[in-house]
Design an enzyme around this catalytic site. Structure first.
Site, mmCIF file in Angstrom:
data_model
loop_
_atom_site.group_PDB
_atom_site.id
_atom_site.type_symbol
_atom_site.label_atom_id
_atom_site.label_comp_id
_atom_site.label_asym_id
_atom_site.label_seq_id
_atom_site.Cartn_x
_atom_site.Cartn_y
_atom_site.Cartn_z
ATOM 1 N NE ARG A 165 37.025 43.461 38.826
ATOM 2 C CZ ARG A 165 37.398 44.678 39.238
ATOM 3 N NH1 ARG A 165 36.634 45.732 38.979
ATOM 4 N NH2 ARG A 165 38.523 44.851 39.880
ATOM 5 C CB SER A 255 41.249 38.008 39.944
ATOM 6 O OG SER A 255 42.426 38.733 40.199
ATOM 7 C CD GLU A 355 37.028 39.070 38.890
ATOM 8 O OE1 GLU A 355 37.385 39.317 37.721
ATOM 9 O OE2 GLU A 355 37.520 39.639 39.887
#
Length: 359
Positions: A165, A255, A355
């Site tokens: 990520r 998420s 995130e």
């Protein structure tokens, strides 16, 4: 290039948070970015690049930055090598639309990433991943525009410095803002460049990626020994729709926390205390822990703080319990996120990292 003032952003972020942008510029081509760089609307101001708004939490109106709304369209197969087809997409294309297009046109490789929210231009920034495939596995190169010089440039996978990520676009280098990309020292292009097009290398000798239990269960239930890319696409869509809320119905940013990674020794220590914790071995020897499982184990699934809640079917997803003008605020989302982080740390000794980008 279309410039708008005092533009509402509630429909531009999938959480549905009420906010506005002091200045919003709609971008339909690389030339629009170059025009913006040369215009009085920029003049060195901070820039926030907005794609599908699926990975942001707005904690107030955006007044200290110009919002560049990426709307560059177009998908095409532009070349091929002995082993791959090269497919190009504009930064404003919805990611799922690209995946559906590739499967429909016989270019497999992205099907495990079906229904991942957001746009093509945002995908390399986050190095999106799902069901055993990450963007870096299919990435070829991208085009971007330097916000200091207005020049276009191209980066390959190594130059993008992909991680979990993570990418070069999430890091700020030591060089002062305004330094041309060619002279930037150190890894980092955050706030320095705007992605305009992305190209993918999709394998001609394709093999299905079936490493996740959910996909293996689908394969077993349907008794398919050699699934096609279309079948995997359909399975992933069905799995995600069963587990995750549709942002058009229930506001969310997907998420919310990254799955943390730990060493083998750290994992053994946690397993001694929590033997049921879901974990996966990574190729580099580290162990990935399931953040959603830990959040659920701390009792957060279905809980609500103000108008922010934890989704009943997937504890990794925070959702908007409000509606209209009574929508969730960014402050409520971050208050809930902070409480979850505290609970997980107190029980597991693990600090969860969000995130989404918080503005």
């Amino acid at each position: 290039m279309l410039v708008e003032k005092n533009t509402p952003l509630q429909d531009c972020n999938t959480f549905g948070i009420v906010a506005s942008a002091d200045t919003l510029v709609r971008i339909h081509s690389a030339a629009d970015v170059q025009e913006f760089v040369a215009s009085p609307h920029y003049r060195g101001r901070k820039v926030f690049v907005l794609g599908g708004g699926s990975n942001i939490v707005l904690t107030g109106d955006v007044t200290d930055a110009v919002v560049l709304k990426m709307e560059i369209a177009g998908i095409a197969a532009i070349a091929q090598t002995d082993s791959h087809w090269i497919v190009e997409a504009g930064a404003g294309v919805l990611w799922h639309d690209l995946v559906a297009w590739t499967v429909e046109h016989g270019y497999p490789g992205l099907e495990n990433l079906a229904l991942v929210p957001g746009t093509v231009g945002a995908a390399p920034v986050q190095n999106i991943g799902a069901y055993g495939v990450e963007l870096q596995d299919r990435f070829y190169e991208l085009d971007a525009v330097d916000l200091a010089s207005g020049q276009s440039f191209t980066l390959d996978a190594a130059q993008c410095a992909f991680g979990y990520r993570d990418s070069v676009f999430k890091h700020v280098p030591a060089s002062p803002v305004g330094t041309p990309v060619a002279k930037v020292q150190g890894m980092g292009l955050a706030g320095r460049a705007v992605i305009t097009k992305v190209r993918f290398a999709l394998p001609k000798h394709w093999k299905p990626e079936l490493g996740y239990m959910d996909l293996q269960r689908k394969q077993s239930d349907e008794a398919v020994e050699h699934p096609s890319a279309q079948q995997i696409f359909d399975w992933v869509v069905a799995i995600r729709r069963a587990k995750l809320p549709d942002p058009a119905v229930v506001g969310n940013a997907g998420s919310f926390f990254k799955n943390p990674t730990v060493t083998d020794d750290q994992c053994r220590d946690i397993l001694a205390r929590e033997p049921k914790i879901v974990h996966y071995a990574m190729p580099n020897g580290s162990i990935k822990l399931a953040a959603g499982w830990m959040i659920d184990a701390c009792g957060w699934k279905g809980k609500t703080v103000g108008n922010a809640g934890v989704y009943e079917k997937q504890a990794l997803v925070l959702v908007n319990r409000g509606t209209g003008e009574n929508s969730v605020t960014g402050g409520e989302v971050m208050t809930l996120a902070g409480a979850i982080q505290t609970s997980v740390y107190e029980r597991f000794g693990i600090r969860l990292e969000p995130e989404p980008v918080v503005l």
